[in-house]
Design an enzyme around this catalytic site. Sequence first.
Site, PDB file in Angstrom:
ATOM      1  N   ARG A  92      27.667  22.304  -9.438  1.00  0.00           N
ATOM      2  CA  ARG A  92      27.621  22.953 -10.754  1.00  0.00           C
ATOM      3  C   ARG A  92      28.643  24.082 -10.747  1.00  0.00           C
ATOM      4  O   ARG A  92      28.856  24.744  -9.721  1.00  0.00           O
ATOM      5  CB  ARG A  92      26.225  23.536 -11.041  1.00  0.00           C
ATOM      6  CG  ARG A  92      25.187  22.519 -11.486  1.00  0.00           C
ATOM      7  CD  ARG A  92      25.481  21.947 -12.875  1.00  0.00           C
ATOM      8  NE  ARG A  92      24.507  20.957 -13.310  1.00  0.00           N
ATOM      9  CZ  ARG A  92      24.624  19.638 -13.159  1.00  0.00           C
ATOM     10  NH1 ARG A  92      25.684  19.124 -12.569  1.00  0.00           N
ATOM     11  NH2 ARG A  92      23.697  18.809 -13.608  1.00  0.00           N
ATOM     12  N   GLU A 121      32.013  25.063 -18.780  1.00  0.00           N
ATOM     13  CA  GLU A 121      32.468  23.725 -19.174  1.00  0.00           C
ATOM     14  C   GLU A 121      31.927  23.257 -20.526  1.00  0.00           C
ATOM     15  O   GLU A 121      32.515  22.382 -21.161  1.00  0.00           O
ATOM     16  CB  GLU A 121      32.122  22.691 -18.091  1.00  0.00           C
ATOM     17  CG  GLU A 121      30.651  22.385 -17.932  1.00  0.00           C
ATOM     18  CD  GLU A 121      30.390  21.345 -16.829  1.00  0.00           C
ATOM     19  OE1 GLU A 121      30.977  21.452 -15.747  1.00  0.00           O
ATOM     20  OE2 GLU A 121      29.574  20.439 -17.074  1.00  0.00           O
ATOM     21  N   HIS A 175      33.749  16.750 -15.168  1.00  0.00           N
ATOM     22  CA  HIS A 175      32.348  16.343 -14.928  1.00  0.00           C
ATOM     23  C   HIS A 175      32.198  14.823 -15.030  1.00  0.00           C
ATOM     24  O   HIS A 175      31.383  14.316 -15.790  1.00  0.00           O
ATOM     25  CB  HIS A 175      31.408  17.059 -15.923  1.00  0.00           C
ATOM     26  CG  HIS A 175      30.021  17.228 -15.358  1.00  0.00           C
ATOM     27  ND1 HIS A 175      29.281  18.365 -15.515  1.00  0.00           N
ATOM     28  CD2 HIS A 175      29.238  16.399 -14.626  1.00  0.00           C
ATOM     29  CE1 HIS A 175      28.109  18.232 -14.924  1.00  0.00           C
ATOM     30  NE2 HIS A 175      28.060  17.037 -14.377  1.00  0.00           N
TER      31      HIS A 175
HETATM   32  P1  NAD Z   1      18.966  17.038  -4.058  1.00  0.00           P
HETATM   33  O1  NAD Z   1      17.823  17.775  -4.668  1.00  0.00           O
HETATM   34  O2  NAD Z   1      18.720  15.696  -3.455  1.00  0.00           O
HETATM   35  O3  NAD Z   1      19.650  17.956  -2.927  1.00  0.00           O
HETATM   36  C1  NAD Z   1      19.900  19.318  -3.086  1.00  0.00           C
HETATM   37  C2  NAD Z   1      19.862  19.956  -1.703  1.00  0.00           C
HETATM   38  O4  NAD Z   1      20.203  21.337  -1.858  1.00  0.00           O
HETATM   39  C3  NAD Z   1      18.479  19.901  -1.044  1.00  0.00           C
HETATM   40  O5  NAD Z   1      18.596  19.389   0.262  1.00  0.00           O
HETATM   41  C4  NAD Z   1      18.018  21.363  -1.049  1.00  0.00           C
HETATM   42  O6  NAD Z   1      17.203  21.698   0.063  1.00  0.00           O
HETATM   43  C5  NAD Z   1      19.352  22.089  -1.005  1.00  0.00           C
HETATM   44  N1  NAD Z   1      19.256  23.464  -1.489  1.00  0.00           N
HETATM   45  C6  NAD Z   1      18.560  23.939  -2.560  1.00  0.00           C
HETATM   46  N2  NAD Z   1      18.703  25.279  -2.659  1.00  0.00           N
HETATM   47  C7  NAD Z   1      19.510  25.657  -1.637  1.00  0.00           C
HETATM   48  C8  NAD Z   1      20.025  26.905  -1.211  1.00  0.00           C
HETATM   49  N3  NAD Z   1      19.716  28.044  -1.850  1.00  0.00           N
HETATM   50  N4  NAD Z   1      20.821  26.932  -0.120  1.00  0.00           N
HETATM   51  C9  NAD Z   1      21.113  25.783   0.551  1.00  0.00           C
HETATM   52  N5  NAD Z   1      20.644  24.554   0.195  1.00  0.00           N
HETATM   53  C10 NAD Z   1      19.858  24.500  -0.891  1.00  0.00           C
HETATM   54  O7  NAD Z   1      20.073  16.964  -5.189  1.00  0.00           O
HETATM   55  P2  NAD Z   1      21.289  15.931  -5.285  1.00  0.00           P
HETATM   56  O8  NAD Z   1      20.873  14.712  -6.014  1.00  0.00           O
HETATM   57  O9  NAD Z   1      21.939  15.813  -3.946  1.00  0.00           O
HETATM   58  O10 NAD Z   1      22.257  16.748  -6.282  1.00  0.00           O
HETATM   59  C11 NAD Z   1      22.799  18.013  -5.940  1.00  0.00           C
HETATM   60  C12 NAD Z   1      23.413  18.655  -7.181  1.00  0.00           C
HETATM   61  O11 NAD Z   1      24.560  17.914  -7.580  1.00  0.00           O
HETATM   62  C13 NAD Z   1      22.517  18.620  -8.436  1.00  0.00           C
HETATM   63  O12 NAD Z   1      21.587  19.696  -8.447  1.00  0.00           O
HETATM   64  C14 NAD Z   1      23.517  18.712  -9.564  1.00  0.00           C
HETATM   65  O13 NAD Z   1      23.697  20.080  -9.913  1.00  0.00           O
HETATM   66  C15 NAD Z   1      24.795  18.150  -8.955  1.00  0.00           C
HETATM   67  N6  NAD Z   1      25.194  16.902  -9.612  1.00  0.00           N
HETATM   68  C16 NAD Z   1      26.443  16.806 -10.126  1.00  0.00           C
HETATM   69  C17 NAD Z   1      26.844  15.628 -10.757  1.00  0.00           C
HETATM   70  C18 NAD Z   1      28.239  15.450 -11.317  1.00  0.00           C
HETATM   71  O14 NAD Z   1      28.484  14.505 -12.091  1.00  0.00           O
HETATM   72  N7  NAD Z   1      29.189  16.308 -10.975  1.00  0.00           N
HETATM   73  C19 NAD Z   1      25.950  14.553 -10.871  1.00  0.00           C
HETATM   74  C20 NAD Z   1      24.682  14.693 -10.303  1.00  0.00           C
HETATM   75  C21 NAD Z   1      24.311  15.860  -9.678  1.00  0.00           C
END
Ligand code: NAD
Length: 329
Positions: free
Chosen positions: A234, A263, A295
């Site tokens: 993000r 964005e 994105h």
């Molecule tokens: P997920 O929930 O499977 O994984 C997130 C990880 O981050 C978890 O392992 C969690 O423990 C860790 N985490 C949370 N807070 C933390 C902190 N303060 N410090 C360190 N680690 C921390 O999520 P995911 O499916 O892997 O997605 C991750 C992110 O990717 C989403 O939250 C979203 O913002 C982003 N995303 C972007 C797109 C895109 O098109 N660019 C698409 C989907 C998701």
Amino acid sequence: MRVAFFSTHAFDREFFDQANVTRRHDLHYLEARLTPATTTLARDFPVACAFVSDQLDRDVLAALWSSGTRMIALRSAGFNHVDVGQARELGFTVSRVPAYSPHAVAEHTIALILTLNRKIHRAYARVREGNFALDGLLGFDLVGRTAGVVGTGKIGAIVARILMAFGCRVLAYDIAPGSECRAMGVEYVPLDEIWTRSDVITLHTPLTTDTRHMVDARGIARMKPGVMIINTGRGALVDTPALIDGLKSGHIGYLGLDVYEEEEQLFFQDLSSHVIQDDVFARLLMFPNVVVTAHQAFFTREALHAISETTLDNISAFEQGRRSGNELY
Ligand code: NAD
């Protein structure tokens, strides 16, 4: 169920119409973004379906509730654009699509790394102009390099696995380290060690109060000169003006972004005939060692198929008075 479908793009119609053949919801496609000015479009619609570019703050939620909306069906995994406390207090059901294709985002992350390293964006333009010189296109072997993965959930774990296959040493930081990553040889380290030891740093945590601007001027100063930073998480995970300073000084060698803090005003629309008013964003586009995509990391056929199916199933569950398991609370 009657659904006010905000921020509709042509690709939404294609995939949602297909998924709706068997589910038969009454989908009203609206091009408008959900903002305080457009909430009236959802009047008497029990469900509002929203994208990451939609605004679901306190005022918007209150307006939706008072005009009869009871469910917010998010077409995304991330929900940092929702005032969850307010939604809960009002009594909304809010669902999301927790996992549609983590591979889509992970593979796009790797695409950014390879593009920046081998300067494909510059080579493409050069060759088309008949310039076959190689000066300025020098890359490095990824094998043996150290990559730091911040957040090893569904997406980060796949990124780590692909980087291991390239022969990288993979360091990771997560508040809840994963056994799967450990088993494949990922080394969990404190965040500061990610900054100091990595040649490539890639961000995959959700945006929370703890992760906002996790890459800031102090962190950047700790990083190796010439570091590559990739953000497909993000926009607000990074402090963009601090990145620009790092790029100007040469401390940051490469920057790949699929997300940007502001964005909402830019992405998911064709602004090619307009003057970009966001000076910070415009400055980013001036650097030869920066690649920005708008994105699109999630944007694969498989992901859109899964998003449409899960979103409509979430709405069906709400209609039938049961839980889908994809509710935020
Ligand atoms: P997920 O929930 O499977 O994984 C997130 C990880 O981050 C978890 O392992 C969690 O423990 C860790 N985490 C949370 N807070 C933390 C902190 N303060 N410090 C360190 N680690 C921390 O999520 P995911 O499916 O892997 O997605 C991750 C992110 O990717 C989403 O939250 C979203 O913002 C982003 N995303 C972007 C797109 C895109 O098109 N660019 C698409 C989907 C998701």
